[in-house]
Design an enzyme around this catalytic site. Structure first.
Site, short mmCIF file in Angstrom:
data_model
loop_
_atom_site.label_atom_id
_atom_site.label_comp_id
_atom_site.label_asym_id
_atom_site.label_seq_id
_atom_site.Cartn_x
_atom_site.Cartn_y
_atom_site.Cartn_z
N SER A 184 0.79 -1.23 0.00
CA SER A 184 0.00 0.00 0.00
C SER A 184 0.82 1.28 0.00
CB SER A 184 -0.96 0.00 1.19
OG SER A 184 -2.06 -0.86 0.93
N GLY A 206 2.68 0.02 4.22
CA GLY A 206 2.30 -1.05 3.31
C GLY A 206 2.52 -2.37 4.00
#
Length: 255
Positions: free
Chosen positions: A65, A204
């Site tokens: 992410s 992430g």
């Protein structure tokens, strides 16, 4: 100058000082030898001096992410997104977190790391346009071949910590081949809560094969203090490691 040393994060603390009270060097625990692999890179954006910790900083990894940051820039640059308030309606499909089960703007989707919002955005932009912009930004291997809306989630797209650091540095300096107004808009959306807006970044996280355990975490971003601004890129790998865990460990190290 690039320095690799065991106490790089203590050096970072002396350099950065997120707030005026951060004068005491922290315990150097951000890459303790607990079986996890990892890397921390830091660059002083005023002097250009860099520090590193970890032996695998040149190992490409999926961005997970953290890719939402270049993804948002590409969406704005291509017109697929109208701005930070661009609204996407939740379609009622099952999602793993309650915070995803509602309509989202670009700003809230970055804050809550809403995967469905960016999957939809990827389909709207198209793989070829994304690949072109990634190559223009020199972002990782720019390989989007593994899936139209999943290539950054453990698929074909990979980037190493040095590449992440270069991307963050260019974004902070508004030096990416993207409209500077779009860069400023995205920077405003990744500011982390607290610290008076001095700490900005994106996490992430990667899972194991059956998505039951987090096994990899990124945290990339910038931090501002009275001594200037640094950019950083950090990842750790091993059972239980996620982006939020890396973020909180780095925050604790910097206090």
């Amino acid at each position: 100058m690039n320095r690799s040393r065991p106490l790089a994060l203590t050096t970072l603390a002396a350099t950065i000082a997120l707030t005026a009270s951060c004068a005491t060097p922290p315990t150097d625990h951000a890459l303790a030898h607990d079986g996890a692999n990892g890397c921390v890179l830091i660059r002083d954006l005023d002097t250009g001096e860099s520090w590193s910790r970890g032996a695998q900083c040149d190992k490409p990894k999926p961005p997970y992410s953290t890719f939402k940051i270049p993804h948002a820039l590409i969406g704005l640059e291509t017109g697929a997104l109208s701005g930070p308030g661009h609204l996407e309606r939740y379609d009622g499909a099952p999602v793993p977190y309650p915070s995803w089960a509602k309509d989202h703007t670009l700003e809230t989707a970055i804050g809550a790391s809403v995967v469905w919002y960016f999957e939809r955005l990827a389909r709207r932009i198209g793989q070829e346009a994304i690949r072109k912009h990634l190559k223009d930004m020199n972002y990782g291997n720019a390989d989007v071949s593994s899936g139209e809306d999943s290539f950054w989630l453990g698929g074909s797209l990979e980037i190493d910590a040095q590449g992440q650091l270069e991307f963050v540095t260019a974004l902070e300096r508004e030096a990416l081949p993207v409209d500077p107004a779009h860069q400023r808009a995205v920077k405003a959306m990744w500011v982390q809560p607290g610290h008076g807006g001095a700490f900005a970044g994106k996490t992430g996280s990667g899972y194991d094969s059956d998505r039951s355990v987090f096994t990899m975490g990124w945290f990339i971003g910038t931090a501002r203090g009275p001594r200037g601004t640094v950019a950083f890129a950090a990842w750790r790998e091993g059972d239980g490691w996620s982006g939020p865990r890396v973020r909180e460990e780095l925050r604790a190290t910097l206090h």
